[in-house]
Design a protein around this motif. Structure first.
Motif, mmCIF file in Angstrom:
data_model
loop_
_atom_site.group_PDB
_atom_site.id
_atom_site.type_symbol
_atom_site.label_atom_id
_atom_site.label_comp_id
_atom_site.label_asym_id
_atom_site.label_seq_id
_atom_site.Cartn_x
_atom_site.Cartn_y
_atom_site.Cartn_z
ATOM 1 N N ARG A 246 12.603 42.335 -7.605
ATOM 2 C CA ARG A 246 12.538 40.530 -6.865
ATOM 3 C C ARG A 246 11.943 40.040 -8.869
ATOM 4 O O ARG A 246 11.298 40.709 -8.869
ATOM 5 C CB ARG A 246 10.942 40.328 -6.233
ATOM 6 C CG ARG A 246 10.897 41.370 -5.160
ATOM 7 C CD ARG A 246 10.009 40.010 -4.200
ATOM 8 N NE ARG A 246 10.101 41.303 -2.927
ATOM 9 C CZ ARG A 246 10.729 40.820 -1.542
ATOM 10 N NH1 ARG A 246 11.403 40.358 -2.078
ATOM 11 N NH2 ARG A 246 10.479 41.500 -1.127
ATOM 12 N N VAL A 247 12.518 39.229 -8.863
ATOM 13 C CA VAL A 247 12.138 38.112 -10.432
ATOM 14 C C VAL A 247 11.709 36.783 -9.866
ATOM 15 O O VAL A 247 12.708 36.487 -9.194
ATOM 16 C CB VAL A 247 13.380 38.215 -11.142
ATOM 17 C CG1 VAL A 247 13.816 37.845 -12.383
ATOM 18 C CG2 VAL A 247 14.417 39.988 -10.837
ATOM 19 N N SER B 247 10.309 28.343 -12.678
ATOM 20 C CA SER B 247 9.430 27.484 -11.700
ATOM 21 C C SER B 247 9.060 28.989 -10.938
ATOM 22 O O SER B 247 8.880 30.050 -11.807
ATOM 23 C CB SER B 247 10.541 27.107 -10.548
ATOM 24 O OG SER B 247 11.258 28.315 -10.524
ATOM 25 N N GLU B 248 8.410 28.382 -9.622
ATOM 26 C CA GLU B 248 7.633 30.023 -9.369
ATOM 27 C C GLU B 248 8.490 30.565 -8.512
ATOM 28 O O GLU B 248 8.655 31.231 -7.386
ATOM 29 C CB GLU B 248 6.776 29.373 -8.445
ATOM 30 C CG GLU B 248 5.517 28.618 -8.724
ATOM 31 C CD GLU B 248 4.475 29.512 -9.902
ATOM 32 O OE1 GLU B 248 4.494 30.400 -9.594
ATOM 33 O OE2 GLU B 248 4.652 29.108 -11.292
ATOM 34 N N HIS B 249 9.610 30.060 -8.286
ATOM 35 C CA HIS B 249 11.048 31.062 -7.134
ATOM 36 C C HIS B 249 11.015 31.899 -7.478
ATOM 37 O O HIS B 249 10.996 32.644 -8.568
ATOM 38 C CB HIS B 249 11.821 29.815 -7.459
ATOM 39 C CG HIS B 249 13.774 30.162 -6.867
ATOM 40 N ND1 HIS B 249 13.366 29.668 -5.166
ATOM 41 C CD2 HIS B 249 14.406 30.957 -6.314
ATOM 42 C CE1 HIS B 249 14.186 30.434 -4.815
ATOM 43 N NE2 HIS B 249 14.861 31.334 -5.434
ATOM 44 N N VAL B 250 11.443 32.650 -6.180
ATOM 45 C CA VAL B 250 11.676 34.614 -6.959
ATOM 46 C C VAL B 250 12.494 35.038 -5.726
ATOM 47 O O VAL B 250 13.645 34.913 -4.884
ATOM 48 C CB VAL B 250 10.258 35.000 -6.001
ATOM 49 C CG1 VAL B 250 10.332 36.586 -5.875
ATOM 50 C CG2 VAL B 250 8.763 35.244 -6.848
ATOM 51 N N ALA C 286 28.843 31.253 -11.829
ATOM 52 C CA ALA C 286 27.555 31.759 -11.759
ATOM 53 C C ALA C 286 26.497 30.368 -12.601
ATOM 54 O O ALA C 286 26.635 30.661 -13.330
ATOM 55 C CB ALA C 286 26.963 33.654 -11.630
ATOM 56 N N ILE C 287 25.207 30.522 -12.230
ATOM 57 C CA ILE C 287 24.108 29.998 -12.686
ATOM 58 C C ILE C 287 22.947 31.370 -13.535
ATOM 59 O O ILE C 287 22.948 32.064 -12.783
ATOM 60 C CB ILE C 287 22.987 29.254 -11.951
ATOM 61 C CG1 ILE C 287 24.159 28.664 -10.952
ATOM 62 C CG2 ILE C 287 22.354 28.308 -12.527
ATOM 63 C CD1 ILE C 287 23.337 27.438 -9.480
ATOM 64 N N GLU C 288 22.511 30.682 -14.454
ATOM 65 C CA GLU C 288 22.577 31.940 -15.462
ATOM 66 C C GLU C 288 21.365 31.330 -15.873
ATOM 67 O O GLU C 288 21.678 30.700 -16.682
ATOM 68 C CB GLU C 288 23.142 32.396 -16.833
ATOM 69 C CG GLU C 288 22.860 33.542 -17.510
ATOM 70 C CD GLU C 288 23.911 34.265 -18.239
ATOM 71 O OE1 GLU C 288 23.696 34.103 -18.999
ATOM 72 O OE2 GLU C 288 25.024 34.449 -17.766
ATOM 73 N N VAL C 289 19.743 32.229 -15.450
ATOM 74 C CA VAL C 289 18.494 31.924 -15.714
ATOM 75 C C VAL C 289 17.296 33.429 -16.359
ATOM 76 O O VAL C 289 18.189 34.061 -15.681
ATOM 77 C CB VAL C 289 17.504 31.525 -14.382
ATOM 78 C CG1 VAL C 289 18.613 29.900 -13.805
ATOM 79 C CG2 VAL C 289 17.838 32.464 -13.579
ATOM 80 N N THR C 290 16.569 32.914 -17.226
ATOM 81 C CA THR C 290 16.419 34.354 -17.375
ATOM 82 C C THR C 290 14.794 33.594 -16.184
ATOM 83 O O THR C 290 14.454 33.078 -15.509
ATOM 84 C CB THR C 290 15.041 33.920 -19.022
ATOM 85 O OG1 THR C 290 14.811 32.349 -18.988
ATOM 86 C CG2 THR C 290 16.757 33.724 -19.473
ATOM 87 N N GLY C 291 13.776 35.496 -16.177
ATOM 88 C CA GLY C 291 12.687 35.461 -15.810
ATOM 89 C C GLY C 291 12.421 37.095 -16.176
ATOM 90 O O GLY C 291 12.345 37.487 -17.093
#
Length: 76
Positions: free
Chosen positions: A24-25, A30-33, A8-13
């Motif tokens: 919705r995160v 980026s602006e990606h939700v 899995a790809i781990e990112v923060t938001g």
């Protein structure tokens, strides 16, 4: 000779809104939700997640629109 499953790809938001048991995160980079649900450990330990919280999300490499919230940053 079988290959393991993809990591899995781990990112923060930041959590933007709560939607019927999901959230919705908006990702930090980026602006990606992404539409996310809570991981089992968070649910089991009654960790509350509200809009505005900084969270760590695991995103499947197959579907970038869905994810799992695995950690909520402590607000001190």
């Amino acid at each position: 000779m079988s290959e393991g499953k993809e990591e899995a790809i781990e990112v923060t938001g930041v959590v933007r809104e709560a939607v019927r048991g999901a959230f919705r995160v908006q990702l930090d980079n980026s602006e990606h939700v992404v539409l996310c649900h809570l991981a089992g450990k968070l649910r089991k330990n009654y960790i509350r997640v509200v809009p505005g919280d900084q969270v760590t999300v695991e995103i499947s490499p197959y579907d970038f629109t869905k994810g799992r919230i695995v950690f909520r940053e402590r607000n001190g």
